[in-house]
Scaffold this active site. Structure first.
Site, short mmCIF file in Angstrom:
data_model
loop_
_atom_site.label_atom_id
_atom_site.label_comp_id
_atom_site.label_asym_id
_atom_site.label_seq_id
_atom_site.Cartn_x
_atom_site.Cartn_y
_atom_site.Cartn_z
N HIS A 1 21.31 -15.89 -3.57
CA HIS A 1 22.66 -15.66 -4.06
C HIS A 1 23.33 -16.91 -4.66
O HIS A 1 24.46 -16.82 -5.14
CB HIS A 1 23.55 -15.15 -2.91
CG HIS A 1 23.79 -16.21 -1.89
ND1 HIS A 1 22.84 -16.57 -0.96
CD2 HIS A 1 24.86 -17.03 -1.68
CE1 HIS A 1 23.32 -17.55 -0.21
NE2 HIS A 1 24.54 -17.85 -0.63
N HIS B 1 27.12 -19.63 -8.01
CA HIS B 1 27.19 -18.74 -6.84
C HIS B 1 27.26 -17.31 -7.37
O HIS B 1 28.21 -16.94 -8.04
CB HIS B 1 28.42 -19.06 -5.99
CG HIS B 1 28.31 -18.58 -4.60
ND1 HIS B 1 28.49 -17.26 -4.25
CD2 HIS B 1 28.02 -19.23 -3.45
CE1 HIS B 1 28.32 -17.13 -2.95
NE2 HIS B 1 28.02 -18.32 -2.44
#
Length: 153
Positions: free
Chosen positions: A60, A75
């Protein structure tokens, strides 16, 4: 020295203040912008926004450490760490040396939408002072590889 930080994926550019997470919205990690991923392309390949070494790599999120001690965090989504990698495919490996534009990870933003998490993707210059990144493209659509902002290292 100025480093051009490229858009790691296609989407609409937002100010970090609009990210639904106080850590990013208050620029605690650093200054930058966020991208709301395009939904019309299915799975998206997220690319390195700068050249350098992949310092940290999670499904992620990743950090690339480039020239002049510039670290850039990408992110992918908010709270998507809770998905434990589901919906993400790693393409690169931690420690790899990459050029700007090299593929790092792929994901499907529509899948993230089904989980209840936000797919918005902050792109942050690590440890930079608040409001030191200005992007002329806030509010606009960008393509992968477009210049997102220039950072004076």
């Amino acid at each position: 020295m100025t480093v051009s930080v490229l858009a790691p994926l296609p989407g609409r550019v937002f100010a970090l203040a609009d990210v639904p997470d106080p850590v990013f919205a208050q620029q605690m990690v650093g200054s930058g912008v966020a991208l709301e991923p395009a939904r019309d392309q299915g799975h998206l390949t997220v690319v390195a926004p700068i050249a350098g070494k992949i310092l940290k790599l999670h499904p992620h999120a990743f950090v690339i450490f480039g020239e002049k001690a510039t670290g850039v965090l990408v992110h992918i989504g908010i709270d998507t760490v809770k998905l434990e990698g589901k919906g993400f495919t790693l393409i690169a490996s931690e420690g790899d040396i990459v050029a700007a534009g090299d593929p790092v990870v792929s994901f499907d933003p529509a899948f993230i939408d089904t989980t209840g998490y936000s797919a918005i993707c902050p792109v942050v210059v690590m440890d930079s002072k608040p409001d030191t990144v200005e992007s002329p493209s806030v509010g606009e659509e960008v393509k992968t590889g477009d210049i997102l902002f220039d950072w004076s290292a």
